[in-house]
Write a protein that holds these residues in place. Structure first.
Motif, PDB file in Angstrom:
ATOM      1  N   ALA A  29       0.851  -1.194   0.000  1.00 23.38           N
ATOM      2  CA  ALA A  29       0.000   0.000   0.000  1.00 23.38           C
ATOM      3  C   ALA A  29       0.879   1.234   0.000  1.00 23.38           C
ATOM      4  CB  ALA A  29      -0.921   0.005   1.218  1.00 23.38           C
ATOM      5  N   ARG A  30       0.408   2.260  -0.689  1.00 26.26           N
ATOM      6  CA  ARG A  30       1.174   3.501  -0.814  1.00 26.26           C
ATOM      7  C   ARG A  30       0.253   4.690  -0.645  1.00 26.26           C
ATOM      8  NH1 ARG A  30       1.053  -0.475  -3.917  1.00 26.26           N
ATOM      9  NH2 ARG A  30       2.951  -1.576  -4.512  1.00 26.26           N
ATOM     10  N   GLY A  31       0.715   5.688   0.106  1.00 27.05           N
ATOM     11  CA  GLY A  31      -0.026   6.924   0.222  1.00 27.05           C
ATOM     12  C   GLY A  31       0.179   7.803  -1.002  1.00 27.05           C
ATOM     13  N   VAL A  32      -0.855   8.549  -1.356  1.00 26.89           N
ATOM     14  CA  VAL A  32      -0.790   9.497  -2.468  1.00 26.89           C
ATOM     15  C   VAL A  32      -0.838  10.894  -1.871  1.00 26.89           C
ATOM     16  CG1 VAL A  32      -1.854  10.251  -4.616  1.00 26.89           C
ATOM     17  CG2 VAL A  32      -1.970   7.836  -3.950  1.00 26.89           C
ATOM     18  N   GLN A  33       0.157  11.729  -2.186  1.00 34.18           N
ATOM     19  CA  GLN A  33       0.278  13.042  -1.570  1.00 34.18           C
ATOM     20  C   GLN A  33       0.394  14.131  -2.630  1.00 34.18           C
ATOM     21  OE1 GLN A  33       3.024  12.840   2.058  1.00 34.18           O
ATOM     22  NE2 GLN A  33       3.874  11.232   0.780  1.00 34.18           N
ATOM     23  N   TYR A  34       0.049  15.360  -2.214  1.00 31.71           N
ATOM     24  CA  TYR A  34       0.198  16.480  -3.141  1.00 31.71           C
ATOM     25  C   TYR A  34       1.669  16.710  -3.480  1.00 31.71           C
ATOM     26  CZ  TYR A  34      -1.059  20.722  -5.582  1.00 31.71           C
ATOM     27  OH  TYR A  34      -1.259  21.662  -6.567  1.00 31.71           O
ATOM     28  N   VAL A  35       2.560  16.311  -2.570  1.00 28.75           N
ATOM     29  CA  VAL A  35       3.996  16.379  -2.866  1.00 28.75           C
ATOM     30  C   VAL A  35       4.317  15.614  -4.148  1.00 28.75           C
ATOM     31  CG1 VAL A  35       6.251  15.555  -2.075  1.00 28.75           C
ATOM     32  CG2 VAL A  35       4.752  16.780  -0.501  1.00 28.75           C
ATOM     33  N   ASP A  36       3.652  14.467  -4.350  1.00 29.72           N
ATOM     34  CA  ASP A  36       3.893  13.667  -5.557  1.00 29.72           C
ATOM     35  C   ASP A  36       3.498  14.444  -6.813  1.00 29.72           C
ATOM     36  OD1 ASP A  36       4.681  11.451  -3.977  1.00 29.72           O
ATOM     37  OD2 ASP A  36       2.592  10.901  -3.684  1.00 29.72           O
ATOM     38  N   VAL A  37       2.402  15.192  -6.731  1.00 35.58           N
ATOM     39  CA  VAL A  37       1.967  16.013  -7.860  1.00 35.58           C
ATOM     40  C   VAL A  37       3.036  17.047  -8.205  1.00 35.58           C
ATOM     41  CG1 VAL A  37       0.233  17.682  -8.641  1.00 35.58           C
ATOM     42  CG2 VAL A  37      -0.477  15.682  -7.301  1.00 35.58           C
ATOM     43  N   PRO A  72      -6.413   6.843   9.956  1.00 37.18           N
ATOM     44  CA  PRO A  72      -6.634   7.627   8.733  1.00 37.18           C
ATOM     45  C   PRO A  72      -8.007   7.342   8.124  1.00 37.18           C
ATOM     46  CG  PRO A  72      -4.496   6.523   8.686  1.00 37.18           C
ATOM     47  CD  PRO A  72      -5.254   5.948   9.839  1.00 37.18           C
ATOM     48  N   ARG A  73      -8.532   8.332   7.470  1.00 32.31           N
ATOM     49  CA  ARG A  73      -9.779   8.183   6.711  1.00 32.31           C
ATOM     50  C   ARG A  73      -9.395   8.023   5.245  1.00 32.31           C
ATOM     51  NH1 ARG A  73     -15.080  10.356   8.073  1.00 32.31           N
ATOM     52  NH2 ARG A  73     -16.469  10.249   6.249  1.00 32.31           N
ATOM     53  N   SER A 128      -4.545  -2.021   9.442  1.00 32.48           N
ATOM     54  CA  SER A 128      -4.465  -2.633   8.122  1.00 32.48           C
ATOM     55  C   SER A 128      -3.289  -2.072   7.341  1.00 32.48           C
ATOM     56  CB  SER A 128      -5.756  -2.387   7.342  1.00 32.48           C
ATOM     57  OG  SER A 128      -5.832  -1.030   6.927  1.00 32.48           O
ATOM     58  N   LEU A 129      -2.880  -2.822   6.321  1.00 31.26           N
ATOM     59  CA  LEU A 129      -1.801  -2.357   5.448  1.00 31.26           C
ATOM     60  C   LEU A 129      -2.196  -1.059   4.755  1.00 31.26           C
ATOM     61  CD1 LEU A 129       0.908  -3.844   5.104  1.00 31.26           C
ATOM     62  CD2 LEU A 129       0.103  -4.634   2.876  1.00 31.26           C
ATOM     63  N   GLU A 130      -3.464  -0.952   4.336  1.00 33.92           N
ATOM     64  CA  GLU A 130      -3.926   0.266   3.674  1.00 33.92           C
ATOM     65  C   GLU A 130      -3.794   1.473   4.579  1.00 33.92           C
ATOM     66  OE1 GLU A 130      -7.852  -0.072   2.150  1.00 33.92           O
ATOM     67  OE2 GLU A 130      -7.367  -1.667   0.727  1.00 33.92           O
ATOM     68  N   HIS A 131      -4.255   1.358   5.813  1.00 40.07           N
ATOM     69  CA  HIS A 131      -4.180   2.502   6.721  1.00 40.07           C
ATOM     70  C   HIS A 131      -2.735   2.826   7.081  1.00 40.07           C
ATOM     71  CE1 HIS A 131      -8.516   1.546   7.355  1.00 40.07           C
ATOM     72  NE2 HIS A 131      -8.578   2.865   7.364  1.00 40.07           N
ATOM     73  N   ARG A 151       5.712  -6.662   9.316  1.00 39.76           N
ATOM     74  CA  ARG A 151       4.897  -5.664   8.608  1.00 39.76           C
ATOM     75  C   ARG A 151       5.392  -4.283   9.030  1.00 39.76           C
ATOM     76  NH1 ARG A 151      -1.027  -5.519   8.644  1.00 39.76           N
ATOM     77  NH2 ARG A 151      -0.705  -5.006  10.828  1.00 39.76           N
ATOM     78  N   VAL A 152       5.658  -3.414   8.052  1.00 43.35           N
ATOM     79  CA  VAL A 152       6.269  -2.128   8.366  1.00 43.35           C
ATOM     80  C   VAL A 152       5.622  -0.972   7.608  1.00 43.35           C
ATOM     81  CG1 VAL A 152       8.528  -3.106   8.928  1.00 43.35           C
ATOM     82  CG2 VAL A 152       8.040  -2.408   6.577  1.00 43.35           C
ATOM     83  N   MET A 153       5.690   0.198   8.244  1.00 42.87           N
ATOM     84  CA  MET A 153       5.459   1.474   7.572  1.00 42.87           C
ATOM     85  C   MET A 153       6.823   1.992   7.161  1.00 42.87           C
ATOM     86  SD  MET A 153       2.616   3.406   9.938  1.00 42.87           S
ATOM     87  CE  MET A 153       3.296   2.965  11.544  1.00 42.87           C
ATOM     88  N   SER A 154       6.974   2.351   5.906  1.00 45.19           N
ATOM     89  CA  SER A 154       8.289   2.763   5.416  1.00 45.19           C
ATOM     90  C   SER A 154       8.225   4.153   4.799  1.00 45.19           C
ATOM     91  CB  SER A 154       8.820   1.758   4.379  1.00 45.19           C
ATOM     92  OG  SER A 154       7.879   1.543   3.348  1.00 45.19           O
ATOM     93  N   ARG A 155       9.343   4.877   4.924  1.00 41.81           N
ATOM     94  CA  ARG A 155       9.469   6.192   4.289  1.00 41.81           C
ATOM     95  C   ARG A 155      10.592   6.125   3.273  1.00 41.81           C
ATOM     96  NH1 ARG A 155      12.107  11.124   5.208  1.00 41.81           N
ATOM     97  NH2 ARG A 155      12.914  10.559   7.264  1.00 41.81           N
ATOM     98  N   HIS A 156      10.313   6.594   2.068  1.00 44.93           N
ATOM     99  CA  HIS A 156      11.256   6.508   0.962  1.00 44.93           C
ATOM    100  C   HIS A 156      11.553   7.908   0.437  1.00 44.93           C
ATOM    101  CE1 HIS A 156      10.326   2.108   0.487  1.00 44.93           C
ATOM    102  NE2 HIS A 156       9.211   2.527   1.076  1.00 44.93           N
TER     103      HIS A 156
END
Length: 324
Positions: free
Chosen positions: A37-45, A293-294, A114-117, A85-90
């Motif tokens: 799972a990956r978060g989508v951020q405005y930084v990516d834009v 998170p929502r 969950s992995l998504e959250h 299971r990990v939360m990772s920052r890249h």
């Protein structure tokens, strides 16, 4: 592995699904994660457009926050093992099936999350926690005005402010977004377009708020100064409204206002020890079920362009997630 690659600067349409070699084995101090799972951020834009302060040259794999399972561990790593299971920052590379990350910047996913959250947790909650509690010096009983409150860092700010005893006024542009803010704990949710000072003053008994949490900037920031009580703090998190605020220093003088910049990347770079401690605290709170998170939008990895367009269109309430 499959990965979404930015092949030239532009909008979401520049992303292309490609088959690439797997990353090399993790270096000392790193772990390799099979990302689910990956978060989508405005930084990516901004990064796709070449407008972010960190400007990688194409081709590159975007994406900065993720969650998954450890598949390899580099030398010197003691806190993780294969299967965790990990939360990772890249720095880059989360929009792929595999990615390497510095172990010190990763956290085990709390039981029950969950992995998504987990994949959308780090950036938003680290930002809100640092902004409100450390930069903003928030204490229980204070009034907090949260702009952009239905976004990822806005929902996180509502939850953290309420958890630590503040009273929250949320601003959002639609009825559905305002309803979501109330569901997440805001005491009040108001329309801000067309002016919000009178509404804020009425809700606070003419006193005003102690903290403004502002990722919008421009004229919203200007008007926010008029909402602050004596000794208030304006937290500047970004400029989604189109540009920075022209701050009138007479307001700062007369009302004893502090104006504070908040950039989580700066904290990570200049005080990594504090950033790591913050994430440990946040992970504990998430594990206790106090922060969640929502997620309003779910996409497959190959639908990353659609996910980023949803962020641009401001149709996301909370976070969008990309799953494998």
């Amino acid at each position: 592995m499959k990965a979404m690659v930015c092949e030239t600067f532009g909008g979401p349409e520049v992303l292309a699904l490609r088959e690439l070699p797997d990353p090399p084995p993790p270096a000392p101090g790193e772990i390799q994660v099979r990302i689910g799972a990956r978060g989508v951020q405005y930084v990516d834009v901004l990064m796709l457009a070449g407008k972010y302060q960190f400007r990688p040259e194409p081709p590159f794999i975007p994406g900065r926050e993720a969650a998954g399972v450890v598949v390899a561990v580099g030398a010197g790593v003691a806190d993780f093992q294969v299967g965790d299971r990990v939360m990772s920052r890249h720095t880059l590379g989360a929009l792929a099936e595999l990615g390497n990350a510095e172990a010190v910047l990763c956290d085990k996913i709390p039981p029950g999350m969950s992995l998504e959250h987990a994949g959308v947790f780090r950036g938003a909650y680290a930002t809100a926690y640092y902004a409100l509690l450390q930069r903003g010096r928030m204490v229980a009983g204070e009034w907090v005005l949260v702009h952009g409150a239905a976004g990822g860092i806005g929902i996180a700010a509502i939850q953290i402010a309420k958890l630590f005893g503040a009273r929250v006024i949320a601003t959002a542009s639609t009825e559905a977004k305002r309803a979501a803010c109330v569901e997440e704990g805001a005491d009040h949710a108001i329309e801000y377009q067309g002016g919000f000072v009178d509404q804020v003053k009425a809700l606070t008994g003419k006193r005003g708020v102690d903290i403004v949490y502002d990722p919008i900037g421009d004229k919203v920031g200007e008007e926010s100064l008029r909402c602050l009580a004596w000794g208030g703090r304006l937290l500047i998190l970004g400029f989604l409204g189109g540009g920075p605020t022209n701050i009138r220093s007479n307001y700062l003088l007369i009302k004893g206002i502090d104006v504070l910049g908040v950039r989580i990347g700066g904290l990570n770079e200049e005080n990594p020890g504090l950033a790591i401690a913050n994430m440990k605290a946040l992970s504990e709170l998430a594990g206790q079920g106090k922060l969640k998170p929502r997620i309003s939008h779910r996409f497959r990895l190959e639908e990353a362009a659609q996910a980023l367009q949803a962020v641009i269109d401001r149709s996301v309430i909370g976070k969008a997630v990309l799953v494998s």
